[in-house]
Write a protein that holds these residues in place. Structure first.
Motif, PDB file in Angstrom:
ATOM      1  N   TYR A   1       0.814  -1.222   0.000  1.00 41.21           N
ATOM      2  CA  TYR A   1       0.000   0.000   0.000  1.00 41.21           C
ATOM      3  C   TYR A   1       0.852   1.279   0.000  1.00 41.21           C
ATOM      4  O   TYR A   1       0.354   2.363   0.289  1.00 41.21           O
ATOM      5  N   HIS A   2       2.151   1.108  -0.246  1.00 37.93           N
ATOM      6  CA  HIS A   2       3.103   2.230  -0.250  1.00 37.93           C
ATOM      7  C   HIS A   2       3.329   2.847   1.119  1.00 37.93           C
ATOM      8  O   HIS A   2       3.809   3.973   1.236  1.00 37.93           O
ATOM      9  N   ASN A   3       2.968   2.110   2.185  1.00 34.82           N
ATOM     10  CA  ASN A   3       3.334   2.553   3.531  1.00 34.82           C
ATOM     11  C   ASN A   3       4.810   2.218   3.755  1.00 34.82           C
ATOM     12  O   ASN A   3       5.306   1.203   3.241  1.00 34.82           O
ATOM     13  N   THR A   4       5.499   3.045   4.546  1.00 34.62           N
ATOM     14  CA  THR A   4       6.911   2.755   4.858  1.00 34.62           C
ATOM     15  C   THR A   4       6.996   1.689   5.940  1.00 34.62           C
ATOM     16  O   THR A   4       6.286   1.753   6.953  1.00 34.62           O
TER      17      THR A   4
ATOM     18  N   TRP B   1       4.680 -25.493   4.306  1.00 31.63           N
ATOM     19  CA  TRP B   1       4.313 -24.214   4.910  1.00 31.63           C
ATOM     20  C   TRP B   1       2.851 -24.272   5.313  1.00 31.63           C
ATOM     21  O   TRP B   1       2.015 -24.781   4.552  1.00 31.63           O
ATOM     22  N   LEU B   2       2.551 -23.754   6.508  1.00 27.79           N
ATOM     23  CA  LEU B   2       1.170 -23.744   6.993  1.00 27.79           C
ATOM     24  C   LEU B   2       0.687 -22.293   7.043  1.00 27.79           C
ATOM     25  O   LEU B   2       1.221 -21.479   7.789  1.00 27.79           O
ATOM     26  N   LEU B   3      -0.330 -22.012   6.223  1.00 25.46           N
ATOM     27  CA  LEU B   3      -0.890 -20.664   6.167  1.00 25.46           C
ATOM     28  C   LEU B   3      -2.380 -20.744   6.476  1.00 25.46           C
ATOM     29  O   LEU B   3      -2.905 -21.832   6.761  1.00 25.46           O
ATOM     30  N   THR B   4      -3.046 -19.601   6.411  1.00 28.71           N
ATOM     31  CA  THR B   4      -4.487 -19.585   6.602  1.00 28.71           C
ATOM     32  C   THR B   4      -5.105 -18.735   5.511  1.00 28.71           C
ATOM     33  O   THR B   4      -4.439 -17.843   4.974  1.00 28.71           O
ATOM     34  N   LYS B   5      -6.365 -19.043   5.176  1.00 25.33           N
ATOM     35  CA  LYS B   5      -7.020 -18.228   4.144  1.00 25.33           C
ATOM     36  C   LYS B   5      -7.922 -17.215   4.822  1.00 25.33           C
ATOM     37  O   LYS B   5      -8.992 -17.559   5.333  1.00 25.33           O
ATOM     38  N   HIS B   6      -7.460 -15.985   4.853  1.00 24.84           N
ATOM     39  CA  HIS B   6      -8.254 -14.917   5.456  1.00 24.84           C
ATOM     40  C   HIS B   6      -9.423 -14.589   4.536  1.00 24.84           C
ATOM     41  O   HIS B   6      -9.244 -14.468   3.318  1.00 24.84           O
ATOM     42  N   ALA B   7     -10.600 -14.415   5.134  1.00 24.54           N
ATOM     43  CA  ALA B   7     -11.820 -14.226   4.354  1.00 24.54           C
ATOM     44  C   ALA B   7     -11.723 -13.059   3.371  1.00 24.54           C
ATOM     45  O   ALA B   7     -12.204 -13.157   2.241  1.00 24.54           O
ATOM     46  N   ASP B   8     -11.111 -11.963   3.766  1.00 28.65           N
ATOM     47  CA  ASP B   8     -11.016 -10.788   2.882  1.00 28.65           C
ATOM     48  C   ASP B   8      -9.648 -10.657   2.225  1.00 28.65           C
ATOM     49  O   ASP B   8      -9.556 -10.326   1.051  1.00 28.65           O
ATOM     50  N   ARG B   9      -8.602 -10.890   2.986  1.00 26.91           N
ATOM     51  CA  ARG B   9      -7.256 -10.563   2.488  1.00 26.91           C
ATOM     52  C   ARG B   9      -6.640 -11.640   1.604  1.00 26.91           C
ATOM     53  O   ARG B   9      -5.743 -11.353   0.820  1.00 26.91           O
ATOM     54  N   GLY B  10      -7.106 -12.873   1.760  1.00 26.50           N
ATOM     55  CA  GLY B  10      -6.492 -13.972   1.015  1.00 26.50           C
ATOM     56  C   GLY B  10      -5.530 -14.763   1.892  1.00 26.50           C
ATOM     57  O   GLY B  10      -5.514 -14.595   3.116  1.00 26.50           O
ATOM     58  N   THR B  11      -4.716 -15.593   1.231  1.00 27.84           N
ATOM     59  CA  THR B  11      -3.854 -16.519   1.971  1.00 27.84           C
ATOM     60  C   THR B  11      -2.653 -15.791   2.572  1.00 27.84           C
ATOM     61  O   THR B  11      -2.023 -14.967   1.908  1.00 27.84           O
ATOM     62  N   GLU B  12      -2.372 -16.123   3.833  1.00 27.30           N
ATOM     63  CA  GLU B  12      -1.268 -15.460   4.547  1.00 27.30           C
ATOM     64  C   GLU B  12      -0.832 -16.349   5.702  1.00 27.30           C
ATOM     65  O   GLU B  12      -1.577 -17.245   6.131  1.00 27.30           O
ATOM     66  N   PHE B  13       0.344 -16.096   6.243  1.00 22.18           N
ATOM     67  CA  PHE B  13       0.731 -16.757   7.479  1.00 22.18           C
ATOM     68  C   PHE B  13      -0.147 -16.210   8.606  1.00 22.18           C
ATOM     69  O   PHE B  13      -0.570 -15.046   8.572  1.00 22.18           O
TER      70      PHE B  13
ATOM     71  N   ILE C   1       4.730 -14.124  -5.968  1.00 24.86           N
ATOM     72  CA  ILE C   1       3.646 -13.889  -5.003  1.00 24.86           C
ATOM     73  C   ILE C   1       3.134 -12.446  -5.040  1.00 24.86           C
ATOM     74  O   ILE C   1       1.951 -12.201  -4.806  1.00 24.86           O
ATOM     75  N   LYS C   2       4.005 -11.505  -5.379  1.00 23.62           N
ATOM     76  CA  LYS C   2       3.586 -10.089  -5.389  1.00 23.62           C
ATOM     77  C   LYS C   2       2.477  -9.838  -6.401  1.00 23.62           C
ATOM     78  O   LYS C   2       1.695  -8.913  -6.253  1.00 23.62           O
ATOM     79  N   LYS C   3       2.426 -10.680  -7.443  1.00 22.93           N
ATOM     80  CA  LYS C   3       1.409 -10.478  -8.486  1.00 22.93           C
ATOM     81  C   LYS C   3       0.265 -11.485  -8.372  1.00 22.93           C
ATOM     82  O   LYS C   3      -0.576 -11.562  -9.263  1.00 22.93           O
ATOM     83  N   ASP C   4       0.270 -12.284  -7.300  1.00 17.52           N
ATOM     84  CA  ASP C   4      -0.710 -13.369  -7.181  1.00 17.52           C
ATOM     85  C   ASP C   4      -1.846 -12.926  -6.262  1.00 17.52           C
ATOM     86  O   ASP C   4      -1.657 -12.805  -5.047  1.00 17.52           O
ATOM     87  N   ASP C   5      -3.028 -12.686  -6.844  1.00 13.86           N
ATOM     88  CA  ASP C   5      -4.097 -12.100  -6.031  1.00 13.86           C
ATOM     89  C   ASP C   5      -4.772 -13.087  -5.083  1.00 13.86           C
ATOM     90  O   ASP C   5      -5.670 -12.716  -4.344  1.00 13.86           O
ATOM     91  N   ARG C   6      -4.310 -14.339  -5.070  1.00 11.52           N
ATOM     92  CA  ARG C   6      -4.822 -15.270  -4.048  1.00 11.52           C
ATOM     93  C   ARG C   6      -4.189 -14.960  -2.683  1.00 11.52           C
ATOM     94  O   ARG C   6      -4.675 -15.397  -1.655  1.00 11.52           O
ATOM     95  N   PHE C   7      -3.073 -14.223  -2.701  1.00 11.00           N
ATOM     96  CA  PHE C   7      -2.344 -13.984  -1.457  1.00 11.00           C
ATOM     97  C   PHE C   7      -2.603 -12.591  -0.895  1.00 11.00           C
ATOM     98  O   PHE C   7      -2.814 -11.628  -1.634  1.00 11.00           O
TER      99      PHE C   7
ATOM    100  N   MET D   1      -0.084  -8.785   3.070  1.00  7.93           N
ATOM    101  CA  MET D   1       0.990  -8.991   4.061  1.00  7.93           C
ATOM    102  C   MET D   1       2.118  -9.873   3.545  1.00  7.93           C
ATOM    103  O   MET D   1       3.206  -9.876   4.102  1.00  7.93           O
ATOM    104  N   MET D   2       1.796 -10.652   2.494  1.00 14.11           N
ATOM    105  CA  MET D   2       2.785 -11.572   1.927  1.00 14.11           C
ATOM    106  C   MET D   2       3.563 -10.901   0.790  1.00 14.11           C
ATOM    107  O   MET D   2       4.342 -11.552   0.103  1.00 14.11           O
ATOM    108  N   LYS D   3       3.310  -9.600   0.558  1.00 15.27           N
ATOM    109  CA  LYS D   3       3.797  -8.963  -0.678  1.00 15.27           C
ATOM    110  C   LYS D   3       4.851  -7.889  -0.473  1.00 15.27           C
ATOM    111  O   LYS D   3       5.078  -7.079  -1.358  1.00 15.27           O
ATOM    112  N   ASP D   4       5.466  -7.856   0.697  1.00 16.53           N
ATOM    113  CA  ASP D   4       6.580  -6.912   0.839  1.00 16.53           C
ATOM    114  C   ASP D   4       7.839  -7.643   1.294  1.00 16.53           C
ATOM    115  O   ASP D   4       7.849  -8.866   1.406  1.00 16.53           O
TER     116      ASP D   4
END
Ligand code: GTP
Length: 158
Positions: free
Chosen positions: A8-11, A38-50, A129-135, A138-141
């Motif tokens: 989101y361009h936050n520092t 790897w064990l992750l979870t699928k967040h209802a809004d955000r997608g897959t993340e640790f 992963i940065k371009k994968d909208d399933r994730f 939080m997984m993209k920085d």
């Protein structure tokens, strides 16, 4: 210290191996593995993340980390390894988050996974992963990149 922009361009400021910003962070994130995946979870809004989330009243960061893994994946954690801490300068204030690594001992089936749809097991974290909208964002920085490097070097031979 590593400094970069998030999705989101936050520092974001990241320090590995030290609670550089706060001894009592209010957020936690746990890189988890189960039986070599790897064990992750699928967040209802955000997608897959640790798994991870906020430290609740009366809890410390480690207790919150163990609870969040259980709530979001059903995974039981008996040992947490501290990886680092990061600071996100968000639009509506800042957050400070501890990163841990844990090998989950067992996964228990649950009726309810709080804001998530439960566990997701992956052999690999996708390179693009940065371009994968399933994730999740939080997984993209660079937090994930640097934390996974430590986890691979110190805790798994990959
Ligand atoms: P709720 O009270 O659960 O709705 O929380 P929230 O949406 O206000 O989010 P939270 O307090 O967890 O985080 C506030 C903001 O910080 C989010 O909207 C994100 O922009 C940012 N943030 C939270 N966690 C992370 C993270 O792990 N990485 C990055 N880059 N930003 C994060």
């Amino acid at each position: 210290m590593k400094v970069f922009k998030d999705y989101y361009h936050n520092t974001v400021k990241l320090v590995l191996g030290k609670e550089a910003f706060s001894k009592q962070p209010k957020h936690v994130w746990v890189i988890t593995r189960y039986q070599g995946q790897w064990l992750l979870t699928k967040h209802a809004d955000r997608g897959t993340e640790f798994p991870g989330g906020k430290v609740e009243h009366g809890e410390d960061a480690q207790e919150a980390a163990i609870r969040e893994v259980k709530e979001e994946t059903g995974g039981h954690v008996s040992r947490l390894n501290f990886i680092g801490q990061y600071y996100v300068d968000g639009k509506a204030g800042h957050i400070i988050k501890n990163i841990y690594f844990a090998n989950v001992d067992e996964i228990e089936d649950q009726e309810h996974y709080f804001e998530t749809e439960g566990p997701v097991l992956l052999n690999d974290i996708p390179r693009n992963i940065k371009k994968d909208d399933r994730f999740s964002f939080m997984m993209k920085d660079e937090v994930l990149v640097h934390a996974l490097k430590v986890v691979r070097e110190k805790y798994i031979n990959k």
